[in-house]
Design a protein around this motif. Structure first.
Motif, PDB file in Angstrom:
ATOM      1  N   ALA A 164     -67.243  35.641 -78.371  1.00  0.00           N
ATOM      2  CA  ALA A 164     -66.928  36.101 -79.737  1.00  0.00           C
ATOM      3  C   ALA A 164     -68.212  36.340 -80.535  1.00  0.00           C
ATOM      4  CB  ALA A 164     -66.052  35.067 -80.440  1.00  0.00           C
ATOM      5  N   LEU A 165     -68.219  37.407 -81.306  1.00  0.00           N
ATOM      6  CA  LEU A 165     -69.388  37.744 -82.132  1.00  0.00           C
ATOM      7  C   LEU A 165     -69.437  36.867 -83.379  1.00  0.00           C
ATOM      8  CD1 LEU A 165     -69.192  41.658 -82.091  1.00  0.00           C
ATOM      9  CD2 LEU A 165     -70.783  40.219 -80.802  1.00  0.00           C
ATOM     10  N   ASN A 166     -70.662  36.573 -83.825  1.00  0.00           N
ATOM     11  CA  ASN A 166     -70.818  35.841 -85.087  1.00  0.00           C
ATOM     12  C   ASN A 166     -70.977  36.810 -86.264  1.00  0.00           C
ATOM     13  OD1 ASN A 166     -70.633  33.098 -84.353  1.00  0.00           O
ATOM     14  ND2 ASN A 166     -72.696  33.136 -83.489  1.00  0.00           N
ATOM     15  N   ASP A 167     -70.555  38.080 -86.068  1.00  0.00           N
ATOM     16  CA  ASP A 167     -70.810  39.086 -87.102  1.00  0.00           C
ATOM     17  C   ASP A 167     -70.075  38.807 -88.410  1.00  0.00           C
ATOM     18  OD1 ASP A 167     -68.390  39.591 -85.853  1.00  0.00           O
ATOM     19  OD2 ASP A 167     -68.564  41.771 -85.921  1.00  0.00           O
ATOM     20  N   VAL A 168     -68.778  38.537 -88.330  1.00  0.00           N
ATOM     21  CA  VAL A 168     -67.992  38.316 -89.547  1.00  0.00           C
ATOM     22  C   VAL A 168     -68.462  37.040 -90.246  1.00  0.00           C
ATOM     23  CG1 VAL A 168     -65.683  38.053 -90.493  1.00  0.00           C
ATOM     24  CG2 VAL A 168     -66.033  39.497 -88.493  1.00  0.00           C
ATOM     25  N   ALA A 169     -68.724  36.007 -89.458  1.00  0.00           N
ATOM     26  CA  ALA A 169     -69.207  34.747 -90.030  1.00  0.00           C
ATOM     27  C   ALA A 169     -70.506  34.982 -90.785  1.00  0.00           C
ATOM     28  CB  ALA A 169     -69.415  33.723 -88.918  1.00  0.00           C
ATOM     29  N   SER A 170     -71.410  35.782 -90.188  1.00  0.00           N
ATOM     30  CA  SER A 170     -72.704  36.045 -90.802  1.00  0.00           C
ATOM     31  C   SER A 170     -72.547  36.811 -92.112  1.00  0.00           C
ATOM     32  CB  SER A 170     -73.560  36.842 -89.815  1.00  0.00           C
ATOM     33  OG  SER A 170     -74.648  37.447 -90.450  1.00  0.00           O
ATOM     34  N   LYS A 171     -71.761  37.882 -92.067  1.00  0.00           N
ATOM     35  CA  LYS A 171     -71.576  38.701 -93.276  1.00  0.00           C
ATOM     36  C   LYS A 171     -70.929  37.877 -94.387  1.00  0.00           C
ATOM     37  CE  LYS A 171     -71.249  43.166 -91.129  1.00  0.00           C
ATOM     38  NZ  LYS A 171     -70.337  43.640 -90.111  1.00  0.00           N
ATOM     39  N   ILE A 268     -74.271  26.066 -97.492  1.00  0.00           N
ATOM     40  CA  ILE A 268     -73.768  26.929 -98.558  1.00  0.00           C
ATOM     41  C   ILE A 268     -73.182  26.044 -99.662  1.00  0.00           C
ATOM     42  CG2 ILE A 268     -71.596  27.174 -97.231  1.00  0.00           C
ATOM     43  CD1 ILE A 268     -71.352  30.026 -98.254  1.00  0.00           C
ATOM     44  N   PRO A 269     -73.332  26.443-100.958  1.00  0.00           N
ATOM     45  CA  PRO A 269     -72.764  25.612-102.031  1.00  0.00           C
ATOM     46  C   PRO A 269     -71.251  25.449-101.852  1.00  0.00           C
ATOM     47  CG  PRO A 269     -74.278  27.233-102.942  1.00  0.00           C
ATOM     48  CD  PRO A 269     -74.104  27.578-101.498  1.00  0.00           C
ATOM     49  N   PRO A 270     -70.678  24.337-102.355  1.00  0.00           N
ATOM     50  CA  PRO A 270     -69.281  23.978-102.067  1.00  0.00           C
ATOM     51  C   PRO A 270     -68.259  25.089-102.300  1.00  0.00           C
ATOM     52  CG  PRO A 270     -70.371  22.165-103.164  1.00  0.00           C
ATOM     53  CD  PRO A 270     -71.364  23.278-103.119  1.00  0.00           C
ATOM     54  N   ALA A 271     -68.376  25.828-103.409  1.00  0.00           N
ATOM     55  CA  ALA A 271     -67.372  26.865-103.670  1.00  0.00           C
ATOM     56  C   ALA A 271     -67.393  27.915-102.568  1.00  0.00           C
ATOM     57  CB  ALA A 271     -67.639  27.504-105.030  1.00  0.00           C
ATOM     58  N   GLY A 272     -68.609  28.293-102.152  1.00  0.00           N
ATOM     59  CA  GLY A 272     -68.762  29.276-101.081  1.00  0.00           C
ATOM     60  C   GLY A 272     -68.203  28.753 -99.771  1.00  0.00           C
ATOM     61  N   ALA A 273     -68.439  27.462 -99.504  1.00  0.00           N
ATOM     62  CA  ALA A 273     -67.959  26.864 -98.254  1.00  0.00           C
ATOM     63  C   ALA A 273     -66.438  26.908 -98.187  1.00  0.00           C
ATOM     64  CB  ALA A 273     -68.448  25.415 -98.162  1.00  0.00           C
ATOM     65  N   GLU A 274     -65.808  26.563 -99.308  1.00  0.00           N
ATOM     66  CA  GLU A 274     -64.346  26.563 -99.318  1.00  0.00           C
ATOM     67  C   GLU A 274     -63.791  27.970 -99.150  1.00  0.00           C
ATOM     68  OE1 GLU A 274     -63.472  24.049-102.717  1.00  0.00           O
ATOM     69  OE2 GLU A 274     -64.456  22.499-101.497  1.00  0.00           O
ATOM     70  N   GLU A 275     -64.457  28.928 -99.806  1.00  0.00           N
ATOM     71  CA  GLU A 275     -64.048  30.320 -99.702  1.00  0.00           C
ATOM     72  C   GLU A 275     -64.198  30.808 -98.250  1.00  0.00           C
ATOM     73  OE1 GLU A 275     -62.684  31.901-102.097  1.00  0.00           O
ATOM     74  OE2 GLU A 275     -62.617  33.949-101.291  1.00  0.00           O
ATOM     75  N   MET A 276     -65.285  30.385 -97.616  1.00  0.00           N
ATOM     76  CA  MET A 276     -65.562  30.814 -96.241  1.00  0.00           C
ATOM     77  C   MET A 276     -64.474  30.319 -95.287  1.00  0.00           C
ATOM     78  SD  MET A 276     -69.237  30.507 -94.368  1.00  0.00           S
ATOM     79  CE  MET A 276     -69.404  30.981 -92.649  1.00  0.00           C
ATOM     80  N   VAL A 277     -64.085  29.058 -95.459  1.00  0.00           N
ATOM     81  CA  VAL A 277     -63.038  28.494 -94.609  1.00  0.00           C
ATOM     82  C   VAL A 277     -61.713  29.223 -94.847  1.00  0.00           C
ATOM     83  CG1 VAL A 277     -61.658  26.418 -94.192  1.00  0.00           C
ATOM     84  CG2 VAL A 277     -64.139  26.248 -94.404  1.00  0.00           C
ATOM     85  N   LYS A 278     -61.472  29.606 -96.109  1.00  0.00           N
ATOM     86  CA  LYS A 278     -60.241  30.319 -96.450  1.00  0.00           C
ATOM     87  C   LYS A 278     -60.236  31.713 -95.822  1.00  0.00           C
ATOM     88  CE  LYS A 278     -59.145  28.943-100.683  1.00  0.00           C
ATOM     89  NZ  LYS A 278     -59.304  29.108-102.146  1.00  0.00           N
ATOM     90  N   LEU A 279     -61.408  32.373 -95.855  1.00  0.00           N
ATOM     91  CA  LEU A 279     -61.496  33.742 -95.340  1.00  0.00           C
ATOM     92  C   LEU A 279     -61.514  33.802 -93.814  1.00  0.00           C
ATOM     93  CD1 LEU A 279     -64.132  35.245 -97.801  1.00  0.00           C
ATOM     94  CD2 LEU A 279     -61.710  35.854 -97.657  1.00  0.00           C
ATOM     95  N   LEU A 280     -61.945  32.723 -93.171  1.00  0.00           N
ATOM     96  CA  LEU A 280     -62.054  32.703 -91.701  1.00  0.00           C
ATOM     97  C   LEU A 280     -61.201  31.577 -91.130  1.00  0.00           C
ATOM     98  CD1 LEU A 280     -65.965  32.984 -91.561  1.00  0.00           C
ATOM     99  CD2 LEU A 280     -64.359  34.868 -91.269  1.00  0.00           C
ATOM    100  N   PRO A 281     -59.875  31.651 -91.313  1.00  0.00           N
ATOM    101  CA  PRO A 281     -59.050  30.516 -90.873  1.00  0.00           C
ATOM    102  C   PRO A 281     -59.147  30.341 -89.356  1.00  0.00           C
ATOM    103  CG  PRO A 281     -57.670  32.389 -91.474  1.00  0.00           C
ATOM    104  CD  PRO A 281     -59.082  32.753 -91.840  1.00  0.00           C
ATOM    105  N   GLY A 282     -59.370  29.106 -88.933  1.00  0.00           N
ATOM    106  CA  GLY A 282     -59.483  28.828 -87.503  1.00  0.00           C
ATOM    107  C   GLY A 282     -60.821  29.239 -86.922  1.00  0.00           C
ATOM    108  N   ASN A 283     -61.713  29.797 -87.745  1.00  0.00           N
ATOM    109  CA  ASN A 283     -63.036  30.189 -87.266  1.00  0.00           C
ATOM    110  C   ASN A 283     -64.163  29.641 -88.129  1.00  0.00           C
ATOM    111  OD1 ASN A 283     -62.532  31.876 -84.899  1.00  0.00           O
ATOM    112  ND2 ASN A 283     -61.455  33.190 -86.344  1.00  0.00           N
TER     113      ASN A 283
END
Lengths: 307, 251
Positions: A164-171, A268-283
């Motif tokens: 799996a690519l880390n592209d989406v995670a990186s962006k 990453i600051p907490p708000a960003g971290a939570e957003e990231m988990v929301k945007l990449l569920p299971g990833n």
């Protein structure tokens, strides 16, 4: 970017808006299927560019291959690599092949990044949360694979994860204001984290019960299927990590397990971290936090479900 | 330990098979000694060879006899991996360093009873406690139930759940309880929090029945943290349990 911060790739600024990222990575087969080997080698080589927040553009094949081996195998390896590069929007513009006793495959990858948006492994600030984008355990699982003791279900999951690519995670990390990032590979979670903690002069605290691990990997640890690299990483990290007393030796080995084409570890600051988990569920998983340096670069504790 | 390992090294071997496993021929008070030479072999081969040799020797010796298996390796990591595997399988393990080589000494025979997933029962001749021996023998010869659903039979779910309840209750009251219950697929809903069969499982556990839940299945249904009965098993352990059972009943 000099060699002193041990970043994932070289960065060269061309002008105010453009910097080049250059990296190379190749290795021996870690799975039996040549097509999968090709896909994983490509995802792994691209990962260094993604870890720096960059966009890969061009790649060159690097291949060694025994002349006595079936050419169809060679074709499958190259097809795996080229399909994965296509998925990433990268052109393979050439390469070089050498006769060798064992196949080896990888790439030189060239990418671009805006000079102000380079994600290095040194920018962590106290208060950042740590987000990991792939489960741990590929080194142990591939060791079990060599021993013919890896469950087929586990194998499929690990192969897909390595490919799996880390592209989406990186962006996503870049857009949400990440302070630092690295890809988890040969030094294992704690080896790579130690570098990041030292560079930023912070203490990184990991929450064992929040860390994603492929199901069944702990059983394989108990069977003694631990790659040599994990023991070397343990030695390398040494006294720089402090473990909670309720963490077993078997569990620790997973944190030292060398990963192939592992996930990004993003601060990453907490708000960003939570957003990231929301945007990449299971990833994407929040697996810990950065604290002001307290004398120990790394800690690992069990949260027991709260937070 | 009898005379199988002397100060200078390893027992003279009488024969060597194609796998590089040496077999000590003499049986003395400490049982037989087998040697696996895994020097010069890359990870994970030393573990694989040791595991195979443990399985073979468990079959070769009578289940009451103690034995010693010595694996020779040439690096610390291999020594640690082999020790870890053997310890987790319920053997007594010690490591001796001898120059560039490591001797991992794996013993079956003196103290503890073997855990549910160990390759063989661990019963000592030297300390023949009758109760212990009988328990281990019952385990080896016992009946294993593999329960692959949280309902019994094919049909309406409501009926299936009620039937499972009634089945487990009857089983928990049987005069001759099974030695092991293995829960796979949706069966793991029976051993985890929220189960409708807590009473029956409690009774079965109190009668010494081994309860094993499939780890992959617990993961799949997100039940790993909710296990309340028995232990988690992997597919190797489950297969070993099935193969060593006298009778396997699939539900």
């Amino acid at each position: 970017m000099g060699a002193d911060t041990s970043d994932d790739a070289a960065v060269y600024r061309i002008d105010q808006d453009t910097a080049l990222i250059l990296t190379v990575d190749f290795f021996t087969p870690i799975v039996d299927e040549p097509y999968d080997f090709g896909r994983i080698a490509a995802a792994n080589a691209l990962s260094d560019v993604y870890a720096m927040g960059g966009e890969p553009v061009l790649a060159l094949n690097i291949l060694t291959f025994p002349s006595c081996m079936d050419a169809a195998v060679l074709g499958e390896i190259l097809k795996g690599g080229s399909d994965k590069m296509k998925e990433a929007g990268v052109y393979i513009v050439g390469g070089h092949t050498v006769d060798d006793v064992e196949p080896k495959y990888g790439f030189t990858v060239l990418g671009f990044v805006h000079p102000d948006r380079v994600l290095t492994n040194s920018g962590i600030l106290p208060g950042d949360l740590l987000v990991l984008t792939k489960p741990l355990g590929t080194g142990i699982a591939t060791t079990a694979l060599k021993a013919r003791m890896c469950d087929p279900m586990l194998k499929d999951r690990v192969v897909e994860s390595m490919a799996a690519l880390n592209d989406v995670a990186s962006k996503t990390a870049s857009r949400l204001g990440a302070h630092a990032s690295t890809d988890i590979t040969g030094f294992g979670l704690l080896g790579h984290s130690l570098k990041m903690a030292e560079l930023a002069h912070v203490t990184l605290e990991f929450w064992l019960d929040k860390l994603p691990v492929f199901g069944g990997v702990l059983d394989l640890v108990k069977e003694g299927l631990i790659p040599g690299g994990a023991y070397r990483n343990k030695e390398y990290v040494g006294e720089n990590v402090c473990f909670g007393t309720d963490i077993s030796d078997d569990e620790k080995m997973i944190l030292f397990d060398p990963q192939t084409s592992g996930g990004l570890l993003v601060a990453i600051p907490p708000a960003g971290a939570e957003e990231m988990v929301k945007l990449l569920p299971g990833n994407a998983w929040i697996v810990g936090r950065a604290l002001p340096y307290d004398g120990t670069p790394l800690r690992c504790v069990r949260l027991h479900g709260d937070s | 330990m009898g005379g199988s390992i002397d100060g200078s090294g390893i027992t003279r071997a009488d024969r060597q098979n194609s796998e590089g496993v040496l077999m000590g021929g003499s049986i003395d008070g400490s049982g037989i000694t087998k040697v696996v030479d895994a020097r010069g072999l890359a990870c994970p081969i030393p573990v694989v060879k040791t595991k195979k040799a443990l399985e073979e020797v468990s079959l070769e010796v009578s289940e009451k006899s103690p034995f010693t298996l010595v694996t020779l390796v040439d690096n610390d990591m291999a020594a640690q991996n082999v020790s870890r595997m053997a310890q987790n399988s319920g053997y007594e393990v010690s490591v001796e360093k001898d120059g560039a080589a490591y001797r991992v000494i794996i013993k079956k025979g003196s103290e503890e009873a073997s855990p549910a997933l160990a390759p063989g029962p661990s019963v000592s001749l030297e300390a023949p406690e009758v109760g212990e021996t009988r328990k281990a023998e019952t385990h080896k010869a016992g009946t294993v139930f593999v329960i692959s659903s949280d309902t019994l039979g094919t049909g309406e779910e409501e009926l299936g759940t009620a039937l499972m309840s009634s089945f487990l209750f009857a089983l928990s009251n049987a005069d001759n309880p099974p030695s092991t219950l293995i829960f796979i697929n949706r069966g793991v809903y029976i051993t985890t929090k929220g189960t409708r069969h807590e009473e029956a499982l409690k009774t079965l556990s109190s009668k010494g029945v081994n309860v094993i839940s499939c780890g992959t299945c617990l993961d799949y249904y997100h039940l790993k943290d909710l296990l309340i009965f028995g232990v988690v098993g992997n597919m190797y352990g489950i297969v070993e349990e099935i193969l060593s059972a006298q009778k396997v009943i699939w539900i």
